[in-house]
Scaffold this motif. Structure first.
Motif, PDB file in Angstrom:
ATOM      1  N   CYS A   1       0.850  -1.180   0.000  1.00  0.00           N
ATOM      2  CA  CYS A   1       0.000   0.000   0.000  1.00  0.00           C
ATOM      3  C   CYS A   1       0.891   1.237   0.000  1.00  0.00           C
ATOM      4  O   CYS A   1       2.097   1.130   0.086  1.00  0.00           O
ATOM      5  N   TRP A   2       0.284   2.366  -0.099  1.00  0.00           N
ATOM      6  CA  TRP A   2       1.050   3.609  -0.064  1.00  0.00           C
ATOM      7  C   TRP A   2       0.295   4.597   0.794  1.00  0.00           C
ATOM      8  O   TRP A   2      -0.892   4.461   1.046  1.00  0.00           O
TER       9      TRP A   2
ATOM     10  N   GLU B   1       0.378   8.929   1.548  1.00  0.00           N
ATOM     11  CA  GLU B   1       0.956  10.254   1.332  1.00  0.00           C
ATOM     12  C   GLU B   1       1.347  10.846   2.680  1.00  0.00           C
ATOM     13  O   GLU B   1       0.588  10.773   3.636  1.00  0.00           O
TER      14      GLU B   1
ATOM     15  N   PRO C   1       8.005  11.748   4.792  1.00  0.00           N
ATOM     16  CA  PRO C   1       8.012  10.286   4.936  1.00  0.00           C
ATOM     17  C   PRO C   1       9.239   9.753   5.670  1.00  0.00           C
ATOM     18  O   PRO C   1       9.164   8.697   6.288  1.00  0.00           O
TER      19      PRO C   1
END
Length: 56
Positions: free
Chosen positions: A2-3, A5, A9
């Motif tokens: 998954c990612w 935003e 990061p």
């Protein structure tokens, strides 16, 4: 997979790495049982690659 935003990061990286079992990521995973062997194999592969001729 998954990612997410995130504006910064890099602030999450150490926390995530410490919580997950990522055996191919040697950084901060010395506790993994494969760490020593994987490090040894990577070193041998690097040495073999460096000894090979470079073609142009």
């Amino acid at each position: 997979m998954c990612w997410l935003e995130h504006d910064e990061p890099w602030t999450m990286e150490s926390e995530l790495i410490s919580q997950l079992d990522l055996p191919l990521n040697l950084d901060k995973h010395r506790h993994n049982g494969l760490h020593g062997r994987l490090k040894e194999l990577r070193g041998k592969a690097r040495d073999r690659a460096r000894a090979m001729p470079i073609s142009a």
